[in-house]
Write an enzyme that holds these catalytic residues in place. Sequence first.
Site, PDB file in Angstrom:
ATOM      1  N   LYS B  78       3.523  -0.950  -2.765  1.00 16.11           N
ATOM      2  CA  LYS B  78       3.401   0.351  -2.480  1.00 16.11           C
ATOM      3  C   LYS B  78       4.770   0.727  -1.680  1.00 16.11           C
ATOM      4  CE  LYS B  78       0.457   4.379  -1.513  1.00 16.11           C
ATOM      5  NZ  LYS B  78      -0.725   4.657  -1.012  1.00 16.11           N
ATOM      6  N   SER B 153      -3.709   7.417  -4.256  1.00 18.21           N
ATOM      7  CA  SER B 153      -2.412   7.398  -4.272  1.00 18.21           C
ATOM      8  C   SER B 153      -1.758   6.037  -4.717  1.00 18.21           C
ATOM      9  CB  SER B 153      -1.619   7.826  -3.038  1.00 18.21           C
ATOM     10  OG  SER B 153      -1.892   6.949  -2.071  1.00 18.21           O
ATOM     11  N   SER B 177      -7.486   5.638  -1.625  1.00 24.36           N
ATOM     12  CA  SER B 177      -6.113   5.189  -2.292  1.00 24.36           C
ATOM     13  C   SER B 177      -5.859   4.058  -2.940  1.00 24.36           C
ATOM     14  CB  SER B 177      -4.863   5.946  -1.587  1.00 24.36           C
ATOM     15  OG  SER B 177      -4.829   7.346  -1.463  1.00 24.36           O
TER      16      SER B 177
END
Lengths: 95, 485
Positions: B78, B153, B177
């Site tokens: 990420k 996310s 997330s």
Amino acid sequence: MSINQHEIEHVAKLARLSLRDDEKQLFTGQMEAILAYVETLNELNTDGISPTSHAVPMENAFRPDCVTPSIGHDRALANAPDKNETYFRVPPVIE
Amino acid sequence: MELYEQTIHDLQGQLQARQVSSVEITNSFLNRIESTDPSINAFITVTKEQALLDAAAADQRIASGDCSPLTGIPVALKDIFLTEGVRTTCASKMLDNFIAPYDATAWARMKSQGAVLLGKLNQDEFAMGSSCENSAFGPTRNPWNREHIPGGSSGGSAAAIAAQQAVATLGTDTGGSIRQPASHCGCVGLKPTYGRVSRYGVIAYASSLDQVGPMTRDVTDAALLLRVIAGHDPKDSTSVDCPVPDYMAALKQGVKGLKIGLPKEYFIEGLDPDVQRAMDQAIAVYRQLGAEFVEVSLPHTNYAVATYYLIATAEASSNLARYEGVRFGHRAKESSGLIDLMMQSRSEGFGAEVKRRIMLGTYALSSGYYDAYYIKAQKVRTLIQQDFIEAFKSVDLLLTPVAPTPAFKIGEKTADPLQMYLSDIFTIPVNLAGICGISVPAGISANGLPIGLQLLGRPFGEESILRAAFDFEQATQWHTKKAAL
């Protein structure tokens, strides 16, 4: 609790945000809806309940107070939008 | 089977036996990214040249007899993890050109074993969102159906697994997330206990809730990767100094005799029928495996979303004060002085959701509202945590859905932030309580979208959720289902 555009402007100033007029209008309505929703917390009696700021019970984490190498000027300044030798450069602060 | 379809534990065996090289595996993934990512947009940055150099170095290392679990394994992160010398944007225009000066500890641990970085993955800007639509680099699409969101996310981290663009990825989980996108994309996502994995070098959103975790194709890989990244780090004063167990050994213990709680507040009217069916089937599978079920109550569940959106935004408004256009990040071209420079830089650099959360958090912390909002939320957080402590007195684990529905459509909830926030109702309480949770594939909806099952454990109880997840995975075939691309 309702929030008006004057309060939105005050909060934006505290947050160092300069909002456009359309953003102010949008955020006023949306924050009003969110704040109305969080009002549900007032249904709960929390007298005598201590606040939790951190989920894991921990003491302070100490380390020996000694000097260790840091990342140095070059790497610290590598992402600076503007710099002058070993300084970050900003617009004049004192007239 | 193509190299890009395999797991860490498959590939590791082949690397050790010299049946395949890391360069071959890495090329297989790089080609896969090139052919699939134009329609998925999981990657913000692909580090092709460096990946091939690192793969060649890993091959040399293996040839010399040095082969750790991640040596030569291509992974992606990420874009919230700092990666030395590699652009790290957090999906924000604010950090468009930011080159990280050092590595996040979780990544440094993987890198020291010889893991190969394929690139940096899309997400909601500063991890604020549930759909991966709040990215300055455009939304990521769900590989199972490109009209749908991948979750957020860590949407890019989940989509990259589903699209077979990386063997494993890292995500972060502040209110769901990791688990929610894993559920929406049909992969495994583990949120460890707060303090289990170092947050050093992870761009901060809400520091008392953020936690790093693995996203993988199966439970074995999640156990393997957690073992590498977990453990105390002196650079993160909230990381906890307790030994890291052998999670791989825990997998084989089985669920026979475990007592699993079903929180009644999580099985509500309005739960999507496909999700309800998947949960019913999962419970039947566990019963056959010898687990026992009891109903439990987490009475403050309905207050979790409100609590979260006060605490998380308050912490965010403070954390994001560092972006002022002076030391790094975006700087506005026109300004009338230092304060104006900061205001213009922040206003140009942040997207709408980030501004909205900074505003909400600043309001909750501001004079006159601090006690009514922020302290009140912290007190309710105590009640939510106590709910879990109470439940874990009588059960070993909790089983719940990850999300009330399968992945919704792109654009469906963008106009109404509150509706978007409410989609995280089953994952948020876990972060507030600081406990651990895992999402495991447990079904496919009528319209072909994956559904995840959530298992929750006591603080530092990762072994028990992994062992229950592994038994379920071995008894079902959901983790072998693949998105048609």
